[in-house]
Motif scaffolding. Structure first.
Motif, PDB file in Angstrom:
ATOM      1  N   PRO A  32     -27.475  32.415  24.189  1.00  0.00           N
ATOM      2  CA  PRO A  32     -26.442  31.595  22.814  1.00  0.00           C
ATOM      3  C   PRO A  32     -25.682  32.448  22.716  1.00  0.00           C
ATOM      4  CG  PRO A  32     -29.032  30.822  22.867  1.00  0.00           C
ATOM      5  CD  PRO A  32     -28.734  32.344  24.029  1.00  0.00           C
ATOM      6  N   GLU A  33     -26.342  33.770  21.732  1.00  0.00           N
ATOM      7  CA  GLU A  33     -25.337  34.147  21.433  1.00  0.00           C
ATOM      8  C   GLU A  33     -24.374  34.588  21.694  1.00  0.00           C
ATOM      9  OE1 GLU A  33     -23.534  36.442  17.562  1.00  0.00           O
ATOM     10  OE2 GLU A  33     -25.244  35.006  17.740  1.00  0.00           O
ATOM     11  N   GLU A  34     -24.603  36.065  22.926  1.00  0.00           N
ATOM     12  CA  GLU A  34     -23.241  35.877  24.139  1.00  0.00           C
ATOM     13  C   GLU A  34     -22.120  34.480  23.967  1.00  0.00           C
ATOM     14  OE1 GLU A  34     -25.126  39.623  26.612  1.00  0.00           O
ATOM     15  OE2 GLU A  34     -26.200  37.061  27.322  1.00  0.00           O
ATOM     16  N   ASP A  35     -22.564  33.460  24.538  1.00  0.00           N
ATOM     17  CA  ASP A  35     -21.767  32.647  24.658  1.00  0.00           C
ATOM     18  C   ASP A  35     -20.993  32.299  23.801  1.00  0.00           C
ATOM     19  OD1 ASP A  35     -22.601  31.981  27.463  1.00  0.00           O
ATOM     20  OD2 ASP A  35     -23.906  30.070  26.676  1.00  0.00           O
ATOM     21  N   ARG A  36     -21.740  31.739  22.017  1.00  0.00           N
ATOM     22  CA  ARG A  36     -20.955  32.710  21.366  1.00  0.00           C
ATOM     23  C   ARG A  36     -19.762  33.023  21.153  1.00  0.00           C
ATOM     24  NH1 ARG A  36     -25.728  29.876  19.072  1.00  0.00           N
ATOM     25  NH2 ARG A  36     -26.353  32.094  18.716  1.00  0.00           N
TER      26      ARG A  36
ATOM     27  N   ALA B 257     -15.834  32.195  20.845  1.00  0.00           N
ATOM     28  CA  ALA B 257     -15.065  32.597  19.566  1.00  0.00           C
ATOM     29  C   ALA B 257     -14.090  33.312  19.947  1.00  0.00           C
ATOM     30  CB  ALA B 257     -16.164  32.628  18.708  1.00  0.00           C
ATOM     31  N   TYR B 258     -14.000  34.333  20.169  1.00  0.00           N
ATOM     32  CA  TYR B 258     -13.252  35.178  20.752  1.00  0.00           C
ATOM     33  C   TYR B 258     -12.160  34.762  22.048  1.00  0.00           C
ATOM     34  CZ  TYR B 258     -10.357  39.372  22.831  1.00  0.00           C
ATOM     35  OH  TYR B 258      -9.576  40.145  22.608  1.00  0.00           O
ATOM     36  N   ILE B 259     -12.632  33.454  23.016  1.00  0.00           N
ATOM     37  CA  ILE B 259     -11.588  33.175  23.729  1.00  0.00           C
ATOM     38  C   ILE B 259     -10.629  32.088  22.150  1.00  0.00           C
ATOM     39  CG2 ILE B 259     -10.883  31.621  25.779  1.00  0.00           C
ATOM     40  CD1 ILE B 259     -12.871  33.729  27.034  1.00  0.00           C
ATOM     41  N   GLN B 260     -11.414  30.982  22.041  1.00  0.00           N
ATOM     42  CA  GLN B 260     -10.743  30.184  20.828  1.00  0.00           C
ATOM     43  C   GLN B 260      -9.591  30.955  19.940  1.00  0.00           C
ATOM     44  OE1 GLN B 260     -13.990  28.764  19.150  1.00  0.00           O
ATOM     45  NE2 GLN B 260     -14.375  27.362  21.076  1.00  0.00           N
TER      46      GLN B 260
ATOM     47  N   PRO C 126     -14.579  41.819  27.338  1.00  0.00           N
ATOM     48  CA  PRO C 126     -15.926  42.304  26.406  1.00  0.00           C
ATOM     49  C   PRO C 126     -15.850  43.099  25.502  1.00  0.00           C
ATOM     50  CG  PRO C 126     -15.598  42.285  29.374  1.00  0.00           C
ATOM     51  CD  PRO C 126     -14.401  42.609  28.695  1.00  0.00           C
ATOM     52  N   SER C 127     -15.704  44.317  25.382  1.00  0.00           N
ATOM     53  CA  SER C 127     -15.464  45.630  24.443  1.00  0.00           C
ATOM     54  C   SER C 127     -14.545  44.386  22.954  1.00  0.00           C
ATOM     55  CB  SER C 127     -14.722  46.995  24.837  1.00  0.00           C
ATOM     56  OG  SER C 127     -13.797  46.524  25.235  1.00  0.00           O
ATOM     57  N   LYS C 128     -13.562  44.229  23.368  1.00  0.00           N
ATOM     58  CA  LYS C 128     -12.925  43.772  21.820  1.00  0.00           C
ATOM     59  C   LYS C 128     -13.915  42.000  21.069  1.00  0.00           C
ATOM     60  CE  LYS C 128      -8.660  44.716  23.592  1.00  0.00           C
ATOM     61  NZ  LYS C 128      -7.221  43.559  24.039  1.00  0.00           N
ATOM     62  N   ALA C 129     -14.674  41.627  22.593  1.00  0.00           N
ATOM     63  CA  ALA C 129     -15.467  40.217  21.583  1.00  0.00           C
ATOM     64  C   ALA C 129     -16.987  40.980  21.249  1.00  0.00           C
ATOM     65  CB  ALA C 129     -15.727  39.500  22.524  1.00  0.00           C
ATOM     66  N   GLY C 130     -17.681  42.211  21.532  1.00  0.00           N
ATOM     67  CA  GLY C 130     -19.096  42.944  21.289  1.00  0.00           C
ATOM     68  C   GLY C 130     -19.364  42.636  22.131  1.00  0.00           C
ATOM     69  N   LEU C 131     -19.006  42.374  23.345  1.00  0.00           N
ATOM     70  CA  LEU C 131     -20.059  41.830  24.351  1.00  0.00           C
ATOM     71  C   LEU C 131     -20.247  43.222  25.541  1.00  0.00           C
ATOM     72  CD1 LEU C 131     -18.551  38.320  25.581  1.00  0.00           C
ATOM     73  CD2 LEU C 131     -21.415  39.054  24.594  1.00  0.00           C
ATOM     74  N   ARG C 132     -21.751  43.426  25.686  1.00  0.00           N
ATOM     75  CA  ARG C 132     -22.369  43.984  26.614  1.00  0.00           C
ATOM     76  C   ARG C 132     -22.720  43.779  28.138  1.00  0.00           C
ATOM     77  NH1 ARG C 132     -26.934  46.962  24.693  1.00  0.00           N
ATOM     78  NH2 ARG C 132     -26.487  48.755  26.719  1.00  0.00           N
ATOM     79  N   ARG C 133     -20.970  42.895  28.361  1.00  0.00           N
ATOM     80  CA  ARG C 133     -20.922  42.488  29.957  1.00  0.00           C
ATOM     81  C   ARG C 133     -19.722  43.217  30.249  1.00  0.00           C
ATOM     82  NH1 ARG C 133     -24.988  39.172  31.702  1.00  0.00           N
ATOM     83  NH2 ARG C 133     -26.219  38.047  29.468  1.00  0.00           N
ATOM     84  N   CYS C 134     -19.900  42.931  31.525  1.00  0.00           N
ATOM     85  CA  CYS C 134     -18.213  43.759  32.599  1.00  0.00           C
ATOM     86  C   CYS C 134     -17.386  42.461  32.493  1.00  0.00           C
ATOM     87  CB  CYS C 134     -18.833  44.000  33.816  1.00  0.00           C
ATOM     88  SG  CYS C 134     -19.314  42.360  35.100  1.00  0.00           S
TER      89      CYS C 134
ATOM     90  N   TYR D 165     -18.921  27.811  33.108  1.00  0.00           N
ATOM     91  CA  TYR D 165     -20.087  26.708  32.076  1.00  0.00           C
ATOM     92  C   TYR D 165     -19.573  26.430  31.236  1.00  0.00           C
ATOM     93  CZ  TYR D 165     -23.110  28.606  35.496  1.00  0.00           C
ATOM     94  OH  TYR D 165     -23.982  28.793  36.793  1.00  0.00           O
ATOM     95  N   LEU D 166     -18.361  27.127  30.271  1.00  0.00           N
ATOM     96  CA  LEU D 166     -17.757  27.169  28.592  1.00  0.00           C
ATOM     97  C   LEU D 166     -16.330  26.937  28.577  1.00  0.00           C
ATOM     98  CD1 LEU D 166     -19.214  31.020  27.354  1.00  0.00           C
ATOM     99  CD2 LEU D 166     -20.678  28.875  27.222  1.00  0.00           C
TER     100      LEU D 166
END
Length: 160
Positions: free
Chosen positions: A19-23, A27-30, A41-49, A60-61
């Motif tokens: 849920p934290e990754e979804d948030r 938040a970044y896309i909004q 991913p790096s700009k949003a603080g996610l460790r995903r591709c 999903y979102l």
């Protein structure tokens, strides 16, 4: 030549989203929009591709996605379009507002394919499996086949 697979990079998280990754992604896309999925991913603080972020958003979102049970009208539309287009899920999804190709594919494979089989219809050819159909089933199939042929002609006429 070409680009290396995105998920070969070390340190990227795989598996279910939290849920934290979804948030963070929402938040970044909004705030900034999605723009470049590779850089997001790096700009949003996610460790995903980027691909994982894009698919999470698309399937999903996204706020305009319709979730929940499929209506009878949607069932009929999917069956008719599958008879015409086969497993071209993105083409089918383009004609079903607010449904994703992934959701339609999963629904076909878990529900509709079995329903057609139970009715004695081959889910790949959309033709009767045997000639022992009841009168009502034969009429239903004839109607479905007629609608599929009509829709095929309509789509062909629209291309020219």
């Amino acid at each position: 030549m070409g680009r290396a697979p995105c998920c070969d990079k070390m340190g990227l998280k795989k598996g279910p989203w939290t849920p934290e990754e979804d948030r963070k992604l929402l938040a970044y896309i909004q705030q900034y929009g999605h723009g470049n999925w590779h850089a997001l991913p790096s700009k949003a603080g996610l460790r995903r591709c980027g691909k994982s972020c894009r698919l999470r958003w698309a399937n999903y979102l996204r706020p305009d996605i319709k979730r929940g049970k499929f209506s009878l009208q949607e069932d009929e539309t999917i069956i008719q379009l599958h008879a015409l287009l086969g497993n071209r899920w993105s083409a089918i999804a383009a004609l079903l507002p607010k449904r994703t190709d992934n959701e339609i594919k999963n629904y076909w494979n878990t529900h509709l394919k079995k329903r057609l089989t139970k009715m004695g219809i081959d889910p790949m050819t959309h033709k009767p499996k045997n000639h022992a159909l009841g009168c009502d089933q034969a009429k239903d199939f004839a109607n479905l086949w007629h609608m599929a042929q009509w829709e095929s002609a309509r789509l062909e006429a629209g291309r020219g």
